[in-house]
Write a protein that holds these residues in place. Structure first.
Motif, PDB file in Angstrom:
ATOM      1  N   MET A 126       0.829  -1.204   0.000  1.00 27.44           N
ATOM      2  CA  MET A 126       0.000   0.000   0.000  1.00 27.44           C
ATOM      3  C   MET A 126       0.865   1.256   0.000  1.00 27.44           C
ATOM      4  N   LYS A 127       1.971   1.245   0.758  1.00 32.66           N
ATOM      5  CA  LYS A 127       2.889   2.376   0.783  1.00 32.66           C
ATOM      6  C   LYS A 127       3.488   2.596  -0.607  1.00 32.66           C
ATOM      7  N   GLU A 128       3.937   1.506  -1.239  1.00 32.02           N
ATOM      8  CA  GLU A 128       4.551   1.610  -2.558  1.00 32.02           C
ATOM      9  C   GLU A 128       3.556   2.136  -3.584  1.00 32.02           C
ATOM     10  N   THR A 129       2.310   1.679  -3.490  1.00 31.28           N
ATOM     11  CA  THR A 129       1.277   2.127  -4.404  1.00 31.28           C
ATOM     12  C   THR A 129       1.001   3.609  -4.219  1.00 31.28           C
ATOM     13  N   SER A 130       0.951   4.062  -2.976  1.00 33.68           N
ATOM     14  CA  SER A 130       0.670   5.475  -2.723  1.00 33.68           C
ATOM     15  C   SER A 130       1.817   6.364  -3.181  1.00 33.68           C
ATOM     16  N   LYS A 131       3.049   5.859  -3.172  1.00 30.39           N
ATOM     17  CA  LYS A 131       4.199   6.644  -3.638  1.00 30.39           C
ATOM     18  C   LYS A 131       4.149   6.833  -5.160  1.00 30.39           C
ATOM     19  N   THR A 132       3.651   5.842  -5.871  1.00 35.71           N
ATOM     20  CA  THR A 132       3.625   5.913  -7.329  1.00 35.71           C
ATOM     21  C   THR A 132       2.422   6.689  -7.848  1.00 35.71           C
ATOM     22  N   ASN A 133       1.431   6.907  -7.003  1.00 35.52           N
ATOM     23  CA  ASN A 133       0.218   7.651  -7.453  1.00 35.52           C
ATOM     24  C   ASN A 133       0.349   9.123  -7.236  1.00 35.52           C
TER      25      ASN A 133
END
Length: 133
Positions: A126-133
């Motif tokens: 979830m952290k990685e996804t939020s960084k890429t968005n």
């Protein structure tokens, strides 16, 4: 959240240190680190890290110095007393965790650990996804 609050409160009563402060101190066991790197390494609000560091320095548990190569950088390290306290806190943490789990069967413990690992992996995704968005 309710359970987490109760566990954290009980942990602090038993171990003599908050989980956040112990996490911060454990990051310092590998040696000197910049305060900004310390803030990045722990899951604690940057302002709270600064408060912890100031309080721990006042207690003689850690030492802050300026980097010789870059005066803007503050370096943080455990004092000898700090190293001793961290060892004591870790031992208390281990005792607390054993007491917390004493009514669980081995199978329940293993299942619990597996569930926590899955939750941790999901949080990382979830952290990685939020960084890429």
């Amino acid at each position: 959240m309710h359970l987490n609050k109760h566990i954290a409160t009980r942990f602090e009563q038993c171990a003599g240190v908050s989980p956040n402060r112990l996490e911060l101190l454990c990051k310092l066991t590998s040696g000197q680190i910049s305060q900004s790197d310390l803030q990045k390494a722990v899951s604690i609000d940057p302002a709270a890290v600064t408060r912890h560091v100031q309080q721990l320095e006042a207690e003689g548990i850690l030492l802050r110095t300026r980097s010789e190569s870059d005066n803007r950088v503050t370096l943080v390290q455990l004092t000898e007393e700090g190293k001793h306290k961290v060892a004591m806190f870790k031992a208390e943490k281990d005792r607390f965790l054993e007491e917390l789990q004493e009514d669980l069967t081995e199978s329940e413990r293993l299942g619990f650990i597996q569930a926590l690992r899955k939750l941790n992996s999901q949080i990382q995704r979830m952290k990685e996804t939020s960084k890429t968005n």
